[in-house]
Structures are given as structure tokens and as C-alpha cells.
Design a protein around this motif. Structure first.
Motif, PDB file in Angstrom:
ATOM      1  N   LYS A   1      -6.960  10.439  42.289  1.00  0.00           N
ATOM      2  CA  LYS A   1      -5.765  10.748  43.082  1.00  0.00           C
ATOM      3  C   LYS A   1      -6.032  10.706  44.589  1.00  0.00           C
ATOM      4  CE  LYS A   1      -3.299  11.651  39.391  1.00  0.00           C
ATOM      5  NZ  LYS A   1      -2.194  10.741  38.987  1.00  0.00           N
ATOM      6  N   LYS A   2      -7.278  11.023  44.985  1.00  0.00           N
ATOM      7  CA  LYS A   2      -7.614  11.046  46.412  1.00  0.00           C
ATOM      8  C   LYS A   2      -8.861  10.195  46.660  1.00  0.00           C
ATOM      9  CE  LYS A   2      -7.251  14.606  49.076  1.00  0.00           C
ATOM     10  NZ  LYS A   2      -6.169  14.134  49.955  1.00  0.00           N
ATOM     11  N   ILE A   3      -8.751   9.281  47.626  1.00  0.00           N
ATOM     12  CA  ILE A   3      -9.826   8.328  47.918  1.00  0.00           C
ATOM     13  C   ILE A   3     -10.196   8.426  49.397  1.00  0.00           C
ATOM     14  CG2 ILE A   3     -10.465   5.878  47.984  1.00  0.00           C
ATOM     15  CD1 ILE A   3      -8.395   5.418  45.749  1.00  0.00           C
ATOM     16  N   LEU A   4     -11.490   8.384  49.681  1.00  0.00           N
ATOM     17  CA  LEU A   4     -11.974   8.316  51.062  1.00  0.00           C
ATOM     18  C   LEU A   4     -12.680   6.986  51.272  1.00  0.00           C
ATOM     19  CD1 LEU A   4     -12.576   9.579  53.861  1.00  0.00           C
ATOM     20  CD2 LEU A   4     -14.719  10.454  52.878  1.00  0.00           C
ATOM     21  N   ILE A   5     -12.287   6.266  52.332  1.00  0.00           N
ATOM     22  CA  ILE A   5     -12.981   5.048  52.765  1.00  0.00           C
ATOM     23  C   ILE A   5     -13.753   5.383  54.032  1.00  0.00           C
ATOM     24  CG2 ILE A   5     -12.732   2.676  53.576  1.00  0.00           C
ATOM     25  CD1 ILE A   5     -10.078   2.545  52.038  1.00  0.00           C
TER      26      ILE A   5
ATOM     27  N   ASP B   1      -3.679   8.825  47.151  1.00  0.00           N
ATOM     28  CA  ASP B   1      -3.715   9.098  48.590  1.00  0.00           C
ATOM     29  C   ASP B   1      -5.049   8.591  49.131  1.00  0.00           C
ATOM     30  OD1 ASP B   1      -1.245  10.314  48.551  1.00  0.00           O
ATOM     31  OD2 ASP B   1      -2.059  12.339  48.320  1.00  0.00           O
ATOM     32  N   ILE B   2      -4.988   7.720  50.130  1.00  0.00           N
ATOM     33  CA  ILE B   2      -6.201   7.117  50.683  1.00  0.00           C
ATOM     34  C   ILE B   2      -6.391   7.590  52.115  1.00  0.00           C
ATOM     35  CG2 ILE B   2      -7.382   4.959  51.241  1.00  0.00           C
ATOM     36  CD1 ILE B   2      -5.712   3.592  49.083  1.00  0.00           C
ATOM     37  N   ASP B   3      -7.569   8.143  52.408  1.00  0.00           N
ATOM     38  CA  ASP B   3      -7.935   8.547  53.763  1.00  0.00           C
ATOM     39  C   ASP B   3      -8.970   7.572  54.311  1.00  0.00           C
ATOM     40  OD1 ASP B   3      -6.299  10.686  53.362  1.00  0.00           O
ATOM     41  OD2 ASP B   3      -7.883  12.210  53.390  1.00  0.00           O
ATOM     42  N   LEU B   4      -8.972   7.420  55.626  1.00  0.00           N
ATOM     43  CA  LEU B   4      -9.955   6.569  56.306  1.00  0.00           C
ATOM     44  C   LEU B   4     -10.734   7.411  57.301  1.00  0.00           C
ATOM     45  CD1 LEU B   4     -11.229   3.838  57.134  1.00  0.00           C
ATOM     46  CD2 LEU B   4      -9.288   3.521  58.702  1.00  0.00           C
ATOM     47  N   ASN B   5     -12.059   7.368  57.195  1.00  0.00           N
ATOM     48  CA  ASN B   5     -12.944   8.033  58.150  1.00  0.00           C
ATOM     49  C   ASN B   5     -13.599   6.963  59.010  1.00  0.00           C
ATOM     50  OD1 ASN B   5     -16.181   9.645  57.953  1.00  0.00           O
ATOM     51  ND2 ASN B   5     -14.614   9.925  59.496  1.00  0.00           N
ATOM     52  N   THR B   6     -13.234   6.923  60.294  1.00  0.00           N
ATOM     53  CA  THR B   6     -13.736   5.893  61.194  1.00  0.00           C
ATOM     54  C   THR B   6     -14.074   6.516  62.536  1.00  0.00           C
ATOM     55  OG1 THR B   6     -13.276   3.684  62.087  1.00  0.00           O
ATOM     56  CG2 THR B   6     -11.435   5.243  62.048  1.00  0.00           C
TER      57      THR B   6
ATOM     58  N   THR C   1      -4.322   9.961  55.656  1.00  0.00           N
ATOM     59  CA  THR C   1      -4.921  10.537  56.865  1.00  0.00           C
ATOM     60  C   THR C   1      -5.972   9.579  57.408  1.00  0.00           C
ATOM     61  OG1 THR C   1      -4.665  12.780  55.970  1.00  0.00           O
ATOM     62  CG2 THR C   1      -6.151  12.525  57.838  1.00  0.00           C
ATOM     63  N   VAL C   2      -6.031   9.450  58.734  1.00  0.00           N
ATOM     64  CA  VAL C   2      -7.128   8.736  59.397  1.00  0.00           C
ATOM     65  C   VAL C   2      -7.833   9.748  60.287  1.00  0.00           C
ATOM     66  CG1 VAL C   2      -7.777   6.862  60.953  1.00  0.00           C
ATOM     67  CG2 VAL C   2      -5.859   6.549  59.362  1.00  0.00           C
ATOM     68  N   TRP C   3      -9.086  10.035  59.984  1.00  0.00           N
ATOM     69  CA  TRP C   3      -9.807  11.027  60.780  1.00  0.00           C
ATOM     70  C   TRP C   3     -11.112  10.449  61.310  1.00  0.00           C
ATOM     71  CZ3 TRP C   3     -14.324  13.317  58.448  1.00  0.00           C
ATOM     72  CH2 TRP C   3     -14.459  13.110  57.071  1.00  0.00           C
ATOM     73  N   GLY C   4     -11.497  10.921  62.503  1.00  0.00           N
ATOM     74  CA  GLY C   4     -12.571  10.283  63.248  1.00  0.00           C
ATOM     75  C   GLY C   4     -13.906  10.982  63.148  1.00  0.00           C
ATOM     76  N   SER C   5     -14.966  10.183  63.305  1.00  0.00           N
ATOM     77  CA  SER C   5     -16.334  10.684  63.431  1.00  0.00           C
ATOM     78  C   SER C   5     -16.969   9.986  64.617  1.00  0.00           C
ATOM     79  CB  SER C   5     -17.151  10.405  62.161  1.00  0.00           C
ATOM     80  OG  SER C   5     -16.699  11.182  61.080  1.00  0.00           O
TER      81      SER C   5
ATOM     82  N   TYR D   1     -11.397  18.295  51.177  1.00  0.00           N
ATOM     83  CA  TYR D   1     -10.356  17.340  50.802  1.00  0.00           C
ATOM     84  C   TYR D   1     -10.377  16.999  49.305  1.00  0.00           C
ATOM     85  CZ  TYR D   1      -8.716  16.214  55.534  1.00  0.00           C
ATOM     86  OH  TYR D   1      -8.150  16.258  56.782  1.00  0.00           O
ATOM     87  N   LYS D   2     -11.474  17.334  48.625  1.00  0.00           N
ATOM     88  CA  LYS D   2     -11.570  17.153  47.167  1.00  0.00           C
ATOM     89  C   LYS D   2     -11.283  15.712  46.734  1.00  0.00           C
ATOM     90  CE  LYS D   2     -10.290  21.968  46.273  1.00  0.00           C
ATOM     91  NZ  LYS D   2      -9.329  22.888  45.599  1.00  0.00           N
ATOM     92  N   TYR D   3     -12.058  14.800  47.286  1.00  0.00           N
ATOM     93  CA  TYR D   3     -11.880  13.387  46.941  1.00  0.00           C
ATOM     94  C   TYR D   3     -12.391  13.097  45.534  1.00  0.00           C
ATOM     95  CZ  TYR D   3     -11.018  12.677  51.921  1.00  0.00           C
ATOM     96  OH  TYR D   3     -10.507  12.737  53.194  1.00  0.00           O
ATOM     97  N   ASP D   4     -11.682  12.213  44.850  1.00  0.00           N
ATOM     98  CA  ASP D   4     -12.108  11.759  43.527  1.00  0.00           C
ATOM     99  C   ASP D   4     -12.976  10.509  43.609  1.00  0.00           C
ATOM    100  OD1 ASP D   4     -10.389  13.701  42.139  1.00  0.00           O
ATOM    101  OD2 ASP D   4      -8.751  12.480  42.931  1.00  0.00           O
ATOM    102  N   LEU D   5     -12.849   9.784  44.713  1.00  0.00           N
ATOM    103  CA  LEU D   5     -13.588   8.531  44.884  1.00  0.00           C
ATOM    104  C   LEU D   5     -13.903   8.346  46.362  1.00  0.00           C
ATOM    105  CD1 LEU D   5     -14.588   5.677  43.993  1.00  0.00           C
ATOM    106  CD2 LEU D   5     -12.211   4.894  44.200  1.00  0.00           C
ATOM    107  N   ILE D   6     -15.173   8.085  46.669  1.00  0.00           N
ATOM    108  CA  ILE D   6     -15.588   7.781  48.043  1.00  0.00           C
ATOM    109  C   ILE D   6     -16.151   6.366  48.053  1.00  0.00           C
ATOM    110  CG2 ILE D   6     -17.152   8.358  49.938  1.00  0.00           C
ATOM    111  CD1 ILE D   6     -17.068  11.260  49.038  1.00  0.00           C
ATOM    112  N   ILE D   7     -15.574   5.514  48.897  1.00  0.00           N
ATOM    113  CA  ILE D   7     -16.015   4.122  49.007  1.00  0.00           C
ATOM    114  C   ILE D   7     -16.686   3.954  50.368  1.00  0.00           C
ATOM    115  CG2 ILE D   7     -15.317   1.702  48.997  1.00  0.00           C
ATOM    116  CD1 ILE D   7     -12.895   2.510  47.312  1.00  0.00           C
TER     117      ILE D   7
END
Length: 370
Positions: free
Chosen positions: A38-42, A69-74, A90-94, A115-121
Motif C-alpha cells: 500500500k505504501k512505497i518509498l523510492i 501511495d508512492i513517496d519520493l526521497n530525493t 509525498t516528496v521529501w528531501g535529504s 511512514y510504515k512502507y511496504d516496499l522500498i525501491i
């Protein structure tokens, strides 16, 4: 004092590598049928060019998981490229400098756990991202699926085949193929809102630039990669040749690092319009889109330009065009045939690969794309 120039044998033209889908070769599992994701982090922290190239891969991830729901960490400076992008929840920065601190690492881990992601790519897939993800697994034993490009820790799923690949798009392609995502998007896919497009059109109108009546030079580069610059003399001479042959207005674009280079070029040819550091990154997309063609160094904005269908010549010398050429059949990279090409050096005492590439040769190559 500069050493004597090394002679250039010929000019090589590169149209790109084969980006065909290789799902059967790399797939280890099919997660696209898993309804519990349900929740993915790229994760993609790299430079602008890397992120733009990855946007096509992100499109395929979104197509494969339409209900997630897909989030982007950039990096924070690239986040505006994804403003109002409906693919991302969500797009959140590092910050790149902060990534090397343990304090930032633990804040990052806490945020990811929350954020309890189910999948991290992991599309970054470098030592730093692997360290962060390894720490995440250490502190969060009920860890999700973590996908990467190599058969090493901390990845829980990785490509079935481990053949060597050097092209960055193919590396990311292999990563998503490993979990059953078919590659369908073979060029950048950045979304530009109507408000940004209208702002860009106002900039063009203010400078009396009609569609297809101008060409663009992307003549700078990151200061640490100054050897990738073709040079003030070459770009200014090419501008005169283009005006004579094509009767086009020449426009310069770039960022803060490119201001001195662009200023020097425009001072040599007073007819040039210098828009360097006068636009946002997102506005550049429409300005590129309206141009007749583009001539660029190997730099981030060249990849941004590849989000459009405007023909482009990318000049390479110290970097390998098979790795750095922006995506698209409408783009060619050119590189002098010289014994020290692809050196990736930060300093050089002759810079023959760039100085020796004549404007007349580049003009001939432009004739092959317009």
C-alpha cells in the motif's frame, strides 16, 4: 602552462544503448500482484541528470502500483521538479551534505519507520544508501521488501541476473524488472503544471522569442566538472555560425555555477540572449520545448531538456557518452576520438578533447538532427 594538444582522429556520434525491456532476464519475483503493498518509498539522491533519467522508471513504478501511495526521497533542490505531480503522495528531501552524518541517518530511519512502507525501491544503490538501509533493517527487524540493483545486503530482493551493466538507466531498469515491473517508459517523464508553463511562455514573450525561432546553448556545468565545458571561445564561435546558417536567435541557459561562462559568451556575441540563472528548473522545460534545437555540455540541464522532444547535441570528452547521454532517439552525443577520452579526470593540462573539437564540426552534427 598547457601541454601541446593531442590530435583528434575523428568525431564519434553516439545514439544510445539498447534499452529494451529485459523482464524475463532479471525478474526474481512478481510483487505487482501483491495487494498488501500500500505504501512505497523510492530513493533517488543523485544529481539532477540522474533524477531526470529516473523519472521514466518512476512512471513505470506508478503504472505497476496504481492503487499504492508512492513517496519520493530525493535532494531538496530537486523536489520542485515534482511539484503537483499526482504520482507522488509525498516528496521529501535529504540534503546531500547531511547524508554523511549519523545524526541525519537516525532521523531518516525514524522517519522511514514512521511512514510504515511496504516496499522500498533504492534507485540510488550506492554505499551510502546501502548503509542507511542496513541501519534501517537493524533497528526495524520487521522490515519491508527492500529492492536494489546488487545481490548484496541489505536488499531482500535483487535481479536474478548479475551481468555487468554500466548505463545508469539500465541499472534502474534491472532493479524494477527484478520485482516484475515491465519497462514501458524509455525517456524522462516529468510533469509540468500549467502555471509553470505559462510563466515560461511569459519569459519567452518578454524576450521576443517565438517558438522554433531560437536555439539553446547549455554551456556550463557543475564547477567540480569544469572539464566537461566545451568553452567560451567554441560556444561563441558556434553562435555566429548558427546565426549565419539558420538565422536563429541563440539563447543561453544555466544555473548559478554557469553565470560567468554565459556572461563571457554573451559579451563576445552581443546578439545572444542570456537567460542564465533567470528561470526556475521547471520553467526551463517549456523553454527547451519551444526551441528549434539544443547544444549542450554533459550537465544536468541537458537531461532536463531530454524531457522534451527538441533535438539536441550533447558534447562529451572526459565522460563516457554510453553512460551519460540523455535518453531519447532525438538526442545524439558526440565525442572526439582521442586516446585519453572517458578519463573522468577533474584536472587536465591540455583539455584536447574539448579545445580541439571545432565549432565547424559541431555545426555539421547539428545538420544531422534538424
Amino acid at each position: 602552462m598547457m601541454d601541446k594538444l593531442i590530435p583528434i582522429k575523428t568525431i564519434n556520434i553516439y545514439k544510445g544503448v539498447d534499452l529494451s525491456d529485459r523482464l524475463e532476464e532479471f525478474q526474481s519475483i512478481d510483487l505487482t500482484i501483491n495487494k498488501n503493498i500500500k505504501k512505497i518509498l523510492i530513493i533517488k539522491w543523485g544529481g539532477m541528470g540522474d533524477l531526470v533519467m529516473a523519472s521514466g522508471i518512476m512512471e513505470d513504478i506508478a503504472l505497476a502500483f496504481p492503487d499504492s501511495d508512492i513517496d519520493l526521497n530525493t535532494r531538496p533542490q530537486w523536489a520542485p521538479l515534482f511539484d503537483n505531480d499526482e504520482r507522488f503522495f509525498t516528496v521529501w528531501g535529504s540534503n546531500n551534505n547531511a547524508l554523511s552524518s549519523f545524526g541525519h541517518a537516525f532521523k531518516w530511519i525514524k522517519k522511514v519507520i514512521g511512514y510504515k512502507y511496504d516496499l522500498i525501491i533504492d534507485l540510488q544503490t550506492n554505499d551510502r544508501s546501502r548503509i542507511y538501509l542496513a541501519l534501517l533493517k537493524f533497528f526495524h527487524t520487521n522490515c519491508v521488501h527492500i529492492i536494489g540493483n546488487h545481490a548484496v545486503a541489505p536488499y531482500t530482493i535483487y535481479p536474478k541476473s548479475s551481468i555487468k551493466i554500466n548505463n545508469p538507466f539500465q541499472m534502474m531498469q534491472r532493479t524494477i524488472n527484478s520485482i516484475g515491473i515491465k519497462t514501458q517508459t524509455f525517456r524522462p517523464n516529468l510533469r509540468v503544471g500549467d502555471n509553470v508553463r505559462n510563466n515560461a511562455l511569459q519569459i519567452l514573450k518578454k524576450n521576443n522569442l517565438a517558438a522554433k525561432a531560437y536555439c539553446i546553448f547549455v554551456c556550463g556545468s557543475n564547477v567540480r566538472g569544469h572539464l566537461k565545458r566545451w568553452g567560451i571561445k567554441n560556444f561563441s564561435e558556434l553562435s555566429l555560425l548558427i546565426e549565419q546558417k539558420y538565422s536563429l536567435q541563440v539563447v543561453l541557459v544555466g544555473g548559478l555555477d554557469d553565470e560567468k561562462e554565459c556572461m563571457a559568451i554573451s559579451e563576445r556575441n552581443k546578439t545572444i540572449i542570456n537567460l542564465c540563472n533567470k528561470t526556475s528548473l521547471s520553467e526551463l522545460n517549456e523553454i527547451f520545448n519551444q526551441a528549434s534545437f539544443i547544444v549542450a555540455n554533459d550537465t544536468g540541464p541537458a537531461h532536463l531538456a531530454s524531457n522534451t522532444l527538441t533535438p539536441m547535441i550533447v558534447i562529451t570528452g572526459p565522460t563516457d557518452p554510453r553512460r551519460v547521454k540523455p535518453l531519447g532517439d532525438h538526442i545524439v552525443a558526440i565525442q572526439p576520438e582521442i586516446e585519453c577520452k572517458n578519463c573522468y579526470q577533474k584536472e587536465c593540462n591540455h583539455h584536447s578533447c574539448m579545445i580541439g573539437l571545432l565549432p565547424e564540426e559541431v555545426l555539421k552534427c547539428i545538420g544531422g538532427i534538424v
